[in-house]
Write a protein that holds these residues in place. Structure first.
Motif, short mmCIF file in Angstrom:
data_model
loop_
_atom_site.label_atom_id
_atom_site.label_comp_id
_atom_site.label_asym_id
_atom_site.label_seq_id
_atom_site.Cartn_x
_atom_site.Cartn_y
_atom_site.Cartn_z
N LYS A 1 0.85 -1.19 0.00
CA LYS A 1 0.00 0.00 0.00
C LYS A 1 0.89 1.25 0.00
O LYS A 1 1.80 1.37 0.81
N GLU B 1 -1.33 7.80 -2.71
CA GLU B 1 -1.58 8.34 -4.04
C GLU B 1 -0.76 9.62 -4.23
O GLU B 1 -0.82 10.53 -3.41
N ASN C 1 -0.05 13.11 -4.96
CA ASN C 1 -1.00 14.23 -5.01
C ASN C 1 -0.26 15.51 -4.67
O ASN C 1 0.08 15.76 -3.52
N ALA D 1 5.92 11.93 -6.90
CA ALA D 1 5.82 10.51 -7.24
C ALA D 1 7.09 9.76 -6.84
O ALA D 1 7.03 8.62 -6.36
N VAL E 1 6.97 9.17 -3.11
CA VAL E 1 6.06 8.06 -2.81
C VAL E 1 6.72 6.73 -3.15
O VAL E 1 6.62 5.75 -2.40
N LYS E 2 7.43 6.71 -4.27
CA LYS E 2 8.11 5.48 -4.70
C LYS E 2 9.19 5.07 -3.71
O LYS E 2 9.28 3.89 -3.33
N LYS F 1 0.70 -2.39 -6.56
CA LYS F 1 0.54 -1.25 -5.66
C LYS F 1 -0.94 -0.95 -5.41
O LYS F 1 -1.70 -0.81 -6.37
N MET G 1 -3.13 1.90 -4.09
CA MET G 1 -3.07 3.32 -3.78
C MET G 1 -4.06 3.66 -2.67
O MET G 1 -5.21 3.24 -2.71
N ASP H 1 -5.47 6.91 0.14
CA ASP H 1 -5.49 8.35 0.36
C ASP H 1 -4.81 8.67 1.69
O ASP H 1 -4.29 7.78 2.37
N ASP I 1 -8.31 2.72 0.70
CA ASP I 1 -7.94 2.25 -0.64
C ASP I 1 -8.64 3.08 -1.71
O ASP I 1 -9.83 3.38 -1.62
N ARG J 1 -7.34 2.75 -5.45
CA ARG J 1 -7.30 1.91 -6.65
C ARG J 1 -6.09 1.00 -6.57
O ARG J 1 -5.23 1.15 -5.69
N ASP K 1 -2.82 -0.34 -8.72
CA ASP K 1 -1.94 -0.19 -9.88
C ASP K 1 -1.06 -1.41 -9.99
O ASP K 1 -0.38 -1.78 -9.03
#
Length: 440
Positions: free
Chosen positions: A130, A133, A135, A282, A285-286, A426, A428, A430, A435, A437, A439
Motif C-alpha cells: 500500500k 496516491e 498528489n 511521485a 512516494v516510490k 501497488k 493506492m 489516500d 484504498d 485503486r 496499480d
C-alpha cells in the motif's frame, strides 16, 4: 592450471591454485610482447629489441605485471568454470618465496572469499504493497517555481517585533544538550529555516513561538529515526534564538519572465512546473514504498550473514557518522568517544544493510540481471563530473583500490530493487489510509 576448493565455513571458500611452468612462461611472454611494442632498448629500433634482452632489463616490472595478470586470469577462469559468484573481495595468500612468476617454474597461490547464503525469495507477481496516491500540493508547486526563479527572489527583512508566519524565513541559532553534553548534529549558527504550516518538527514549532531577538529553552523528545541513535526517544533540552525574519517574494510570473527563464511561453513554464512537482512527489512516494516493501521482506529473514559484508557496512556507517560529526564541528576526541558509543548501533545497521544487500543480490542473480560495461562507465562518468575529476583517473583509482566490484554490486542491487518494486502490485491509498485503486 590445477586448483582445489575447500570449505572453510558454510560461506567462506579457500581455493589453492598451481600454475604450471607452461602457464607461467606464457604469461611472461605475453607481457614481454606488450613491452616490446612501446619501449626503446639501446642499440635497437623501437619495437625491435630481442625479447630476452627486454626480459633481462625489465625483469622486475615484467614479473610483477605478468603475475598480476596471470593471477587475475586464473581467478576469473575458476569462477567461470565453477559458476561461483563471490560475494566478498578476494583475499590472496602467496606461498613463501613465490611473490612473482619466475620463468620455467610453477607458481602457487591461495585465495579466499565468501559466497551468498541461500535466501528464500518471493514470487514477485504475488507481492502487494500500500502506497499513498501521488498528489501535489500548492507547496510542491511553489518549491519548484522557486527553484526556477532562483536569483530573482526578493527577501525583505521584517523589522516589526512579532512572531514569524508560515512561509517566512528565519535565521536562528540553536543548540541541544543531553546529560549536559551537546547532541551530535543538533546545533547550528545562523541557520536558515523556512517555516512551514503543518511541519511538526520541534525546531519549527519553537521558532513559531519566538519574536525577533528572543531565545527559548524547551525540553523535547528526540524522534526515533534521529541520526544519532543514543538519544532516540530521549528527552533533551533545545535552546533556540530567533535572530532575523525575512519575507520571501517570488517575482510575478509573466510571459516575459518565462521566456527569460528559457521557456517558450508562460504556459510552457506552468506545464513544466506541474510536471516536475508531480515527478518529485511521485519519486518520494516510490522511495517510501520501496523502503516499506524492503522492510516487510527483510525483517523476517533468518539467514547466515557473511562476516566481510557485515564489517563493510559497519565501517561505512561509522564513517558516515564521522563525516557528519566533523561538519557539526566536533573535534577528534569527541568523535572517537561518540563512535565508540555507537558501536552496537553500527552493528545493528550493518545487519540490516547486509540483509538488504544479500536479498537484492540474490534476486538479481535469480532474475539474470547484470550491469553492462556502458552502465558502469556511465555511472563512473557521473561520479567524475560530480567530484570534478577525470573519468579515467577515477576509474584507475577505483581499480587500484578494489572499488569497481562494490560499485557494480550497488548498481546491481539498485536494478534489483527497481524490478522488485515494478513487479509488486501497488494499492493506492489516500491520506486517511483508504484504498483508492490498484496499480499493477
Amino acid at each position: 592450471m590445477q586448483y582445489t576448493i575447500e570449505e572453510i565455513t558454510s560461506l567462506e571458500r579457500k581455493i589453492l591454485v598451481q600454475l604450471n611452468k607452461d602457464d607461467v612462461n606464457k604469461a611472461l611472454d605475453e607481457v614481454i610482447s606488450e613491452f616490446a611494442k612501446n619501449i626503446e632498448v639501446k642499440g635497437f629500433k623501437k619495437g625491435k629489441a630481442p625479447h630476452d634482452r627486454i626480459e633481462t632489463e625489465y625483469s622486475e616490472k615484467i614479473q610483477k605485471e605478468a603475475t598480476d595478470k596471470a593471477v587475475d586470469d586464473a581467478v576469473q577462469k575458476i569462477f567461470q568454470e565453477t559458476k561461483i559468484n563471490p560475494l566478498s573481495q578476494v583475499r590472496f595468500d602467496y606461498q613463501e618465496g613465490e611473490q612473482t612468476l619466475i620463468r620455467n617454474n610453477s607458481f602457487k597461490f591461495t585465495f579466499y572469499f565468501e559466497i551468498l547464503p541461500n535466501v528464500p525469495l518471493p514470487e514477485l507477481d504475488k507481492l502487494t504493497i500500500k502506497v499513498f496516491e501521488p498528489n501535489i500540493t500548492p507547496k510542491d508547486v511553489y518549491n519548484v517555481t522557486r527553484r526556477f526563479c532562483k536569483g530573482k527572489i526578493q527577501l525583505t527583512e521584517i523589522k516589526e517585533l512579532r512572531t514569524p508566519q508560515a512561509s517566512e524565513i528565519c535565521i536562528i541559532d540553536f543548540e541541544s544538550l543531553y546529560q549536559n553534553k551537546p547532541v551530535p548534529g543538533m546545533q547550528g549558527k545562523n541557520y536558515y529555516l523556512k517555516l512551514e504550516e503543518g511541519n511538526n518538527t520541534e525546531l519549527n514549532k519553537i521558532t513559531f513561538q519566538l519574536k525577533n531577538g528572543e531565545e527559548k529553552i524547551s525540553q523535547i523528545v528526540v524522534p526515533q529515526d534521529y541520526s544519532y541513535p543514543l538519544v532516540r526517544g530521549k528527552e533533551v533540552s533545545l535552546k533556540v534564538k530567533l535572530k532575523q525574519i525575512y519575507k520571501e517574494t517570488l517575482p510575478e510570473m509573466t510571459e516575459e519572465l518565462a521566456i527569460s527563464l528559457g521557456f517558450k511561453n508562460l504556459k510552457d513554464f506552468e506545464r513544466t512546473v506541474l510536471s516536475q512537482a508531480m515527478n518529485i512527489h511521485a519519486q518520494k512516494v516510490k522511495l517510501e514504498g520501496q523502503q516499506k516493501l524492503l522492510n516487510e521482506l527483510i525483517e523476517p529473514l533468518k539467514i547466515e550473514l557473511p562476516i566481510s559484508l557485515l564489517a563493510f557496512y559497519k565501517s561505512e556507517y561509522l564513517q558516515e557518522v564521522k563525516e557528519r560529526l566533523k561538519i557539526c564541528g566536533h573535534n577528534s576526541n569527541e568523535i572517537s568517544v561518540i563512535l565508540k558509543d555507537l558501536s552496537q548501533f553500527a552493528e545493528e545497521e550493518a545487519i540490516k544493510n547486509t540483509k538488504i544487500h544479500i536479498f537484492l543480490l540474490s534476486l538479481a542473480i535469480r532474475e539474470n540481471l547484470s550491469i553492462s560495461e556502458d552502465e558502469l562507465n556511465k555511472h563512473i562518468n557521473q561520479l567524475a563530473i560530480k567530484n570534478k575529476q577525470s573519468p579515467d583517473e577515477l576509474y584507475k583509482f577505483m581499480q587500484e583500490n578494489n572499488i569497481i566490484q562494490k560499485i557494480e554490486d550497488r548498481l546491481l542491487t539498485d536494478k534489483a530493487m527497481e524490478l522488485l518494486y515494478n513487479k509488486t502490485k501497488k494499492i493506492m491509498i489516500d491520506k486517511d489510509g483508504k484504498d483508492i485503486r490498484v496499480d499493477k
